[in-house]
Design a protein around this motif. Sequence first.
Motif, short mmCIF file in Angstrom:
data_model
loop_
_atom_site.label_atom_id
_atom_site.label_comp_id
_atom_site.label_asym_id
_atom_site.label_seq_id
_atom_site.Cartn_x
_atom_site.Cartn_y
_atom_site.Cartn_z
N GLN A 17 0.85 -1.21 0.00
CA GLN A 17 0.00 0.00 0.00
C GLN A 17 0.88 1.26 0.00
N THR A 18 1.96 1.16 0.80
CA THR A 18 2.93 2.26 0.90
C THR A 18 4.30 1.69 0.54
N VAL A 19 5.01 2.33 -0.39
CA VAL A 19 6.30 1.78 -0.82
C VAL A 19 7.39 2.86 -0.80
N LEU A 20 8.60 2.39 -0.79
CA LEU A 20 9.74 3.33 -0.78
C LEU A 20 10.04 3.83 -2.18
N ARG A 21 10.17 5.14 -2.28
CA ARG A 21 10.60 5.76 -3.55
C ARG A 21 11.47 6.96 -3.20
N VAL A 47 5.84 6.33 0.17
CA VAL A 47 4.79 7.05 -0.57
C VAL A 47 3.67 6.08 -0.91
N ALA A 48 2.48 6.62 -1.23
CA ALA A 48 1.38 5.79 -1.70
C ALA A 48 1.81 5.11 -2.99
N ASN A 49 1.49 3.83 -3.13
CA ASN A 49 1.99 3.05 -4.27
C ASN A 49 1.60 3.69 -5.61
N PRO A 50 2.60 4.10 -6.41
CA PRO A 50 2.31 4.76 -7.68
C PRO A 50 2.32 3.81 -8.89
N TYR A 51 2.70 2.52 -8.66
CA TYR A 51 2.97 1.64 -9.80
C TYR A 51 1.69 1.04 -10.37
N GLU A 90 10.31 -2.50 15.04
CA GLU A 90 9.64 -3.56 14.26
C GLU A 90 8.16 -3.26 14.04
N LYS A 91 7.50 -2.74 15.09
CA LYS A 91 6.07 -2.41 14.98
C LYS A 91 5.84 -1.32 13.93
N GLY A 92 6.69 -0.30 13.98
CA GLY A 92 6.58 0.80 13.03
C GLY A 92 6.85 0.33 11.60
N PHE A 93 7.82 -0.59 11.47
CA PHE A 93 8.15 -1.16 10.16
C PHE A 93 6.94 -1.90 9.59
N ASP A 139 3.43 -3.66 5.87
CA ASP A 139 2.56 -4.84 5.73
C ASP A 139 1.26 -4.62 4.95
N PRO A 140 0.57 -3.48 5.11
CA PRO A 140 -0.73 -3.39 4.43
C PRO A 140 -0.59 -3.53 2.91
N LEU A 141 -1.41 -4.39 2.32
CA LEU A 141 -1.40 -4.57 0.87
C LEU A 141 -2.31 -3.54 0.22
N ARG A 142 -2.03 -3.20 -1.01
CA ARG A 142 -2.76 -2.11 -1.67
C ARG A 142 -4.25 -2.44 -1.79
N THR A 143 -5.06 -1.38 -1.70
CA THR A 143 -6.52 -1.53 -1.73
C THR A 143 -7.12 -0.81 -2.93
N ASP A 144 -6.27 -0.47 -3.91
CA ASP A 144 -6.75 0.27 -5.09
C ASP A 144 -7.05 -0.65 -6.27
N GLY A 145 -7.13 -1.96 -5.99
CA GLY A 145 -7.41 -2.91 -7.06
C GLY A 145 -6.21 -3.71 -7.52
#
Length: 346
Positions: A137-141, A146-150, A203-206, A211-217
């Motif tokens: 859902q959130t990835v490193l760029r 950032v919110a997943n742009p891919y 670890e909790k913050g990581f 962990d959350p998977l994207r919810t935009d389809g």
Amino acid sequence: MKTLLGAAAALGLLAGASNAHAARDYVWAAGSSTVFPFSTRTAENFAKKTGKKSPKIESLGTGGGIKMFCGGMGEKFPDIANASRPMKKSEFEACKAKGVNNIVELKIGFDGIVVAMDKSSPDYSFKVEHLYLGLGQTVLRGGQFVANPYKTWKDVGAGLPANRILVYGPPPTSGTRDAFVELAIEGGAKKFPTAKALAEKDEKGFKAKVDPLRTDGGWVDAGENDNAIVGTIEKTPGAVGVFGYSFLEENANRIKGAAVNGVKPSAQTIASGQYPLSRSLYIYVKKDQVGVTPGLKEFVAEFVSDAATGRGGYLQGRGLIPLPPAQHEAMKAAAGKLPPMAAPKA
């Protein structure tokens, strides 16, 4: 006369109490969709061999099965939880709070989580970091979360097909989902120094970030029925599915598995741990229900027998990857003695 009436009333109360806690006349196991086909096959063989009622097997996902298992003792709760990951400390404590003690953990074999597609699709060769960047859902760029742009796999990594990111996988109650998040998503994120440093420090913050998977389809929860995911990816050009290796093996004429970190999923690469998305499978047994639920000890013995989970056993034909011989022998011995497990560390 009063004494006789009192005795009769007492007997009535005892009969009522005994009926309230009457044992089921069959074994009940609930949990992992990955363990489900192995459990149902064992139940069929157990019933044929013993003439006893076939155990009731439910596919609820590992989390759902353990929650029901930990709900209490007696005939209203399962005797066995099927699991595609180890029991968590919080689940063990929830069991204890409801009087579910003396839980026995038995490892039954290995499984791999596959990322698969229709036979006519192009071949994919993922790295774990591609799976994180494609599905988080959130990835490193640029060093920032950032919110997943891919939108397509080609955006994620050079050499990947230009298909849009569309992955059908198990829901949050599934042990397959838990293991996929840990091995692929967290494993992929840790390839980036920023995320690795965060995991080591907090670890909790990581986990909250990663962990959350994207919810935009891009990721679609497809329920606990892995066969349904196989059908969906066959009918949806370019779609990818995430499920246990046994479903790939059963449907090898219809679908194919992607390489991950350069390794294709196979019985050999999963058992050796070479395939990066490999995991162990378990059953959890209420020792205190042995002798109460008819056939429970015999069913557990069948599950860890040479005929079922041994090398060349009937569950290997279903896609279970057997334990090394010494581990298998240890599980057979544990099924005889039923030693209660220690509390998990996490």
